[in-house]
Each structure stands twice: as C-alpha cells, then as structure tokens.
Design an enzyme around this catalytic site. Structure first.
Site, mmCIF file in Angstrom:
data_model
loop_
_atom_site.group_PDB
_atom_site.id
_atom_site.type_symbol
_atom_site.label_atom_id
_atom_site.label_comp_id
_atom_site.label_asym_id
_atom_site.label_seq_id
_atom_site.Cartn_x
_atom_site.Cartn_y
_atom_site.Cartn_z
ATOM 1 N N ASP A 112 -64.210 102.647 73.196
ATOM 2 C CA ASP A 112 -65.615 102.886 72.892
ATOM 3 C C ASP A 112 -66.251 101.721 72.146
ATOM 4 O OD1 ASP A 112 -64.905 105.357 73.898
ATOM 5 O OD2 ASP A 112 -65.302 106.461 72.042
ATOM 6 N N ASP A 192 -72.250 102.009 73.873
ATOM 7 C CA ASP A 192 -70.809 102.161 73.699
ATOM 8 C C ASP A 192 -70.139 101.412 74.838
ATOM 9 O OD1 ASP A 192 -71.392 103.849 71.601
ATOM 10 O OD2 ASP A 192 -70.157 105.515 72.320
ATOM 11 N N HIS A 241 -70.216 107.897 78.317
ATOM 12 C CA HIS A 241 -69.032 107.191 78.785
ATOM 13 C C HIS A 241 -68.788 107.467 80.274
ATOM 14 C CE1 HIS A 241 -67.625 107.262 74.328
ATOM 15 N NE2 HIS A 241 -68.705 106.516 74.518
ATOM 16 N N ASP A 243 -66.098 106.651 82.143
ATOM 17 C CA ASP A 243 -64.718 106.669 82.648
ATOM 18 C C ASP A 243 -64.157 108.056 82.926
ATOM 19 O OD1 ASP A 243 -64.680 107.159 79.945
ATOM 20 O OD2 ASP A 243 -63.221 105.601 79.437
ATOM 21 N N CYS A 345 -59.517 106.181 76.997
ATOM 22 C CA CYS A 345 -60.300 106.064 75.767
ATOM 23 C C CYS A 345 -59.455 105.549 74.612
ATOM 24 C CB CYS A 345 -60.873 107.416 75.375
ATOM 25 S SG CYS A 345 -62.214 108.007 76.406
#
Length: 361
Positions: A112, A192, A241, A243, A345
């Site tokens: 992140d 991020d 995010h 992913d 992460c």
C-alpha cells in the site's frame, strides 16, 4: 549497470522475484471509525472499530497473523528470495498536525505504501490520517536501497484537513447520475500504491476512495514518458486497491474478478490476452473481514511466471490456476485477512529479474 545488478528493479507482477519486503503486525492499532473507513469497510464491521478504535488489535489476532507472516518469510526464503522486514513502530501513539490528531494503523501492508517502477522506489502519500506516519517503518530500508543506487521519490504528504474529504459522501450514494463518487476530493495529491498494477511500460490504475486524479497525475509526471498510465474503472462499489480486481499473471494471461469486472470494462490493451475469471472464494464472507471483501482470495503473490503463493483454503482457485499452466503453492494466510489484505498486500517487490518492455504489441 545492467538491470540484474541493480539492487532495486521491478517492472511487472510476474518476473522472477529476488527480493521482497514482508510486513509486520507488531503494535497494530485499530483506527477509529470515520467516513474514510465507512467508504471501503463492510458495514457489518462497524462495531469492531467502535469497540476497539484507538486501541491495539486483540493480542490473539496479532499472534496468529504474525505466525503466518513468519511462515511466509520462511517459504519465500526457501524459494531463494531475499526477504526484508520493516521496523515495528508504536502505532498506538498519536500523530498531531495543526488540523487533526490520530493514532496509527500498522506496517503490515508494504504494497500500500510503496511501489517499485524500474529502479525507482515511490512512496505513496496515503489518504487515511491513521496511515500518515506508516512509511517511516520502511525508511531505514529505503535509505539503504537509496545508498545502493536506487532512485527515491516521495509524493507530497497532504494536509488531510476536513475539506479534503467529501462531507456529503456516503457508501449508499457512491454513484450519482452515473458518476462515481469518492470520499476523497481533488484538493491535494493522494494515492495508495496498491491501486496501481504494472505491466512493463504500461501501468493501470483505478480512481478509488484513496487514489484521486491528482495522485495519478503526480505519478504519471514523475515516472516519465517512457511509461503509459491508464486509468480504469470497474463495478466495485467501494473501490480501494486494484489487486483484488484485475491481476496480470504472466504475459498474455489476465485474471479478473467476475463480480466487479465486465468484459467491456477490461482495458483494450488486454484484447489479445487470455482472460481468466477467478473462482468464487471458498471461505465465506464473514464478520472477521473487518476491512475487506472475501475477494482477498485473488490477492496472491507470483514468484515467477509459473509459481504463485495462494491461501491454502482456495482449492478451486488453485485448480483453476493449474489448469492454465501455473504452479500454485498453498500457504496458510486466513488469519491475516482481518487486517485487510492477503499475500500480495503483505509484500512489496524490491527486485524482479527482467527487462522493461511492452507487452501489448
């Protein structure tokens, strides 16, 4: 200096991994419930933040997640990957600025707070007040990489004053007249690093509740014209995010989240790629997922173009990956999920062996 001699070098998500940072959950502190949390956090979890906000995460949670992180380190080292860990800051301490004060969060998710593009480390400014000082857990490592020749870019820290956040935003009104709304505004740079995914000279990024256009433009200008930055949008109602939404697995193969990604939304650059729809998560959506959806199952780590570290319960996903020529390596990681991430992460690539190139003709 050729690329395989550089201490810091990574251009995509699948080249052979040689060095990585793995996070820690030491001194992890639960943030206080706020509009920023409400924009991305399951509503059923509000009680957890109201009960524990500003206090350390329960010791049993930390102990179990730490054990899984330590095992991840052991597995990676067994695969001949060099592993570094951040410092364990005391995130129970408050950070005070002229406009607000807040306890911290953790140093569990290096994905992140930083990303490597080529030979540059890029620090993300973050959009949560609770994550304002998080990067300092990694500063000793970054300074060492800088001394070894890496470039180091730190995005400007925003004030995070009240007027940076959209006071009228609610998760129920995340789209108005067909226009996506976000809890952060465009008043200052915010992103991020986990909202970016790298495919060589092409980088894909989503606007989200932690990443705005100013942040994307800052990255675009600083990495230079050698790279193409593409803004994408999908049907995740609470984006934060990328992913767990799209995952490039190897040249020519893209995994997508079928619940959030319509075929028409897949960037045209992937037209010639094989599109693979991820299997439904095995582990049910439950109250222990305080920060995230159950699609953390897609949040795995590629060691190279074949081998992928996957949470051990996700047998259908591993079967799917095997069917498409990959070699899944199961590891336990479910106890890390309540902290808001999974294997991808919890890591940040520092060096992958390979060259910068285009994968789209």
């Amino acid at each position: 200096m050729i690329n395989d001699q550089k201490k810091v070098w990574s251009c995509n998500e699948w080249d052979p991994l040689e060095e990585v940072i793995v996070g820690v959950v030491d001194n992890a502190t639960v943030p206080v419930w706020s509009p920023t949390l409400a924009s991305t956090t399951p509503s059923h979890a509000k009680w957890f933040f109201e009960e524990h906000g500003g206090k350390p995460f329960p010791a049993e949670m930390v102990e179990k997640a730490s054990a899984e992180l330590d095992n991840l380190v052991k597995v990676l080292e067994g695969l001949r990957v060099t592993v570094k860990r951040p410092d364990a800051l005391d995130f129970t301490k408050s950070t005070r600025t002229p406009w607000w004060d807040s306890t911290g969060l953790y140093a569990a998710m290096p994905r992140d707070v930083m990303m490597v593009i080529g030979d540059s480390i890029i620090e993300a400014p973050m959009a949560w007040q609770s994550r304002y000082v998080e990067i300092y857990a990694y500063r000793n490592l970054i300074e060492d990489y800088f001394r070894d020749g890496a470039k180091w870019l730190a995005a400007p820290k925003g004030s995070m004053k009240d007027d940076f956040y959209n006071s009228e935003y609610t998760p129920e009104r995340a789209e108005i007249d067909g226009v996506r709304q976000f809890v952060i505004s465009e008043k200052e740079v915010a992103f991020d690093a986990a909202d970016f995914v790298r495919c060589g000279k092409d980088i894909f990024v989503q606007k989200s509740n932690v990443t705005n256009e100013m942040g994307i433009e800052w990255v675009r200008r600083h990495i230079g014209s050698e790279f193409n930055v593409h803004i994408v949008q999908f049907d995740d109602e609470h984006p934060m995010h990328i992913d767990t939404t799209i995952v490039p697995l190897a040249p020519g193969k893209l995994l997508i989240n079928p619940s959030w990604v319509k075929r028409s939304q897949i960037p045209k650059q992937f037209d010639s790629w094989e599109i693979i729809e991820a299997t439904e998560p095995v582990m049910p959506y439950d109250s222990a997922l305080y920060f995230s959806s159950d699609w953390l199952t897609m949040n795995f780590l590629s060691v190279d173009e074949k081998r992928i570290l996957v949470e051990e319960n996700e047998v259908p996903l591993m079967d799917l990956l095997s069917k498409h020529g990959f070699e899944p390596i199961p590891i336990p990681f479910r106890n890390f999920y309540p902290f808001g991430g999974s294997i991808h992460c919890a890591t940040a690539d520092i060096r992958r062996r390979g060259d910068l190139q285009s994968y789209f003709g």
